[in-house]
Design an enzyme around this catalytic site. Structure first.
Site, short mmCIF file in Angstrom:
data_model
loop_
_atom_site.label_atom_id
_atom_site.label_comp_id
_atom_site.label_asym_id
_atom_site.label_seq_id
_atom_site.Cartn_x
_atom_site.Cartn_y
_atom_site.Cartn_z
N TYR A 98 68.36 9.72 17.47
CA TYR A 98 67.71 10.96 17.88
C TYR A 98 68.11 12.07 16.93
O TYR A 98 69.30 12.23 16.63
CB TYR A 98 68.15 11.33 19.30
N ASP A 157 72.84 12.76 9.93
CA ASP A 157 72.75 13.65 11.08
C ASP A 157 74.09 13.57 11.81
O ASP A 157 74.32 12.65 12.59
CB ASP A 157 71.59 13.24 11.98
N LYS A 174 76.29 21.33 17.79
CA LYS A 174 77.26 21.04 18.85
C LYS A 174 78.66 21.62 18.55
O LYS A 174 78.81 22.83 18.64
CB LYS A 174 77.24 19.55 19.15
C1 LIG Z 1 71.95 16.79 20.05
C2 LIG Z 1 71.49 16.17 18.79
C3 LIG Z 1 70.46 16.75 18.03
C4 LIG Z 1 69.69 17.93 18.51
O1 LIG Z 1 70.46 19.07 18.60
P1 LIG Z 1 69.94 20.28 19.53
O2 LIG Z 1 70.98 21.33 19.34
O3 LIG Z 1 69.87 19.73 20.92
O4 LIG Z 1 68.62 20.68 19.02
C5 LIG Z 1 70.16 16.17 16.83
N1 LIG Z 1 70.81 15.09 16.38
C6 LIG Z 1 71.80 14.51 17.08
C7 LIG Z 1 72.50 13.32 16.52
C8 LIG Z 1 72.15 15.02 18.32
O5 LIG Z 1 73.10 14.41 19.02
#
Ligand SMILES: *Cc1c(COP(=O)(O)O)cnc(C)c1O
Length: 427
Positions: free
Chosen positions: A141, A236, A264
């Protein structure tokens, strides 16, 4: 007002009653509780309950909730105003902290969410290479970006809706989906499309389809194939950056992606994302280069103060070692209880992240993820909640620890989780 009453009202005015789908408890059943305040390892609900929180705001709260240093930094920034629309000093301090911590990052730009960070990194990769196609992995994701909402795991997987409505087929068609941990398919896709591929984007340790770890050599192969084909490698690290190590998975695996996305933990609980990488690539961004990217609230002074305070508390290796020790204790306790019960449970853990796949002993691929017993997980979730332990309300999310998940709090939580597992398995 009780959580039940609040949720009834919320559903009248907010789609599904929530501002982010997984919060709605759809995959575990029941309705969500509302949190009025949080402190250390605990959430305090509108119903007067105190819960040990293994969601940690889905990753950011590595220092526990309501950390006094972050609160003080935000309060100090707040006294100077909430937003300026000009550069502010903490933007420089934040950028220096990220560049200092992550060897592959020479320049970094702040934005407001992990979604934005990935969306912008992807546009930059396309602008830099002059190519359109992107390889992503099923179950990874990267936020709710149009062309990445394909086989995206997490919330979409929880809702049994692997692809979103409203994403034009033409966008999705620029995305080539490969299975994670399957070198042969990535090789084959590069053999066929190599010169068209702008980037490979990957959660180096996927954490949005449960928590999955790479087979030896898999991430290294992505580094090799992208380099050979003039494509960029994007890690990511929105979940893993600063959580598993200051330098994220790229530090643990000793790999240098071309671009990285963060979020995060980097925001200390305020809305922050960031993307960065080699200067040669980052200089393609406006105003120096032709790739446009912007944000009214990017580098916001309150968000930068929170992020800076959060990162400043992550300078010691011991912090990560202590988090890993707590993570290992939980993983071992769950495995021991499952052994005792003769129940197949696959527990993955690294540092302060873990997840348990029910009814299965080995999970390395997304197909194996999907075989996990979600009903048994739901029973486990509710048994834990009854005992005052809040887990992510989906079998396909990762659990998080903070530095406050230690000592007697951890002991009690481990007992509660072991009892919950027994109840879920024995009925
Ligand atoms: C949470 C997450 C996102 C999205 O981040 P948001 O701040 O919710 O837009 C993208 N990539 C990874 C791996 C994530 O865990």
């Amino acid at each position: 007002m009780s959580s039940a009453d609040l949720f009834t009202r919320a559903r009248q005015v907010i789609p599904g009653g929530v501002n982010s789908p997984v919060r709605a408890f759809r995959s575990v059943g029941g309705t969500p509780f509302f949190t009025e305040s949080a402190d250390g390892p605990y959430l305090h609900t509108a119903d007067g309950r105190e819960l040990v929180d293994f969601v940690c705001t889905w990753g950011p709260a590595i220092h526990g909730h309501n950390d006094p240093d972050i609160r003080a930094a935000v309060a100090a920034a707040l006294s100077g105003g909430t937003s300026f629309g000009t550069p502010c000093p903490d933007e420089v301090h934040m950028a220096e902290a990220v560049v200092g911590a992550v060897p592959s990052v020479e320049k970094v730009r702040m934005c407001n969410s992990g979604t934005e960070a990935n969306m912008s990194a992807l546009r930059l990769a396309r602008g830099f290479t002059g190519r359109d196609k992107v390889i992503k992995f099923a179950g990874c994701y990267h936020g709710h970006v149009d062309s990445l909402l394909v086989a995206a795991g997490s919330g979409a997987l929880t809702l049994g809706q692997p692809d979103s409505a409203g994403v034009p087929a033409a966008f999705a068609a620029t995305t080539l989906v490969c299975p994670y941990n399957d070198p042969a398919t990535v090789r084959a896709v590069f053999a066929e499309h190599g010169p068209e591929i702008a980037a490979v984007i990957v959660e180096p340790y996927p954490a949005n389809c449960g928590f999955v770890l790479p087979r030896a050599g898999f991430l290294g192969l992505l580094r090799e194939l992208t380099a050979e084909n003039g494509s960029l490698l994007i890690f990511d690290e929105v979940m893993t950056g600063f959580r598993l190590a200051r330098g994220g998975v790229q530090e643990l695996e000793d790999l240098r992606p071309d671009l990285s996305a963060f979020g995060k933990v980097i925001g200390g609980g305020l809305p922050v994302g960031a993307f960065g990488g080699r200067a040669e690539i980052m200089d393609h961004l406006a105003p120096d280069g032709p790739v446009y990217q912007a944000g009214t609230l990017s580098g916001n002074p309150l968000a930068m103060a929170a992020g800076r305070a959060s990162l400043a508390k992550l300078e010691d290796r011991e912090t990560y070692e202590a988090l890993d020790a707590s993570g290992q204790r939980i993983a071992e306790a769950l495995r021991a209880e499952a052994d005792d019960l003769g129940y197949p449970l696959c527990v993955h853990q690294c540092g302060s992240m873990f997840s348990a796949f029910f009814g299965t002993e080995r999970v390395e691929t997304f197909d194996e993820v999907k075989e996990a017993d979600t009903e048994r997980f739901a029973a486990f979730f509710h048994a834990a909640l009854q005992r005052g332990v809040y887990l992510p309300p989906s079998a396909f999310e990762t659990c998080f620890l903070s530095t406050h998940h230690t000592g007697p709090v951890l002991d009690r939580a481990i007992t509660a989780l072991a009892e919950s597992l027994r109840e879920a398995v024995r009925g």
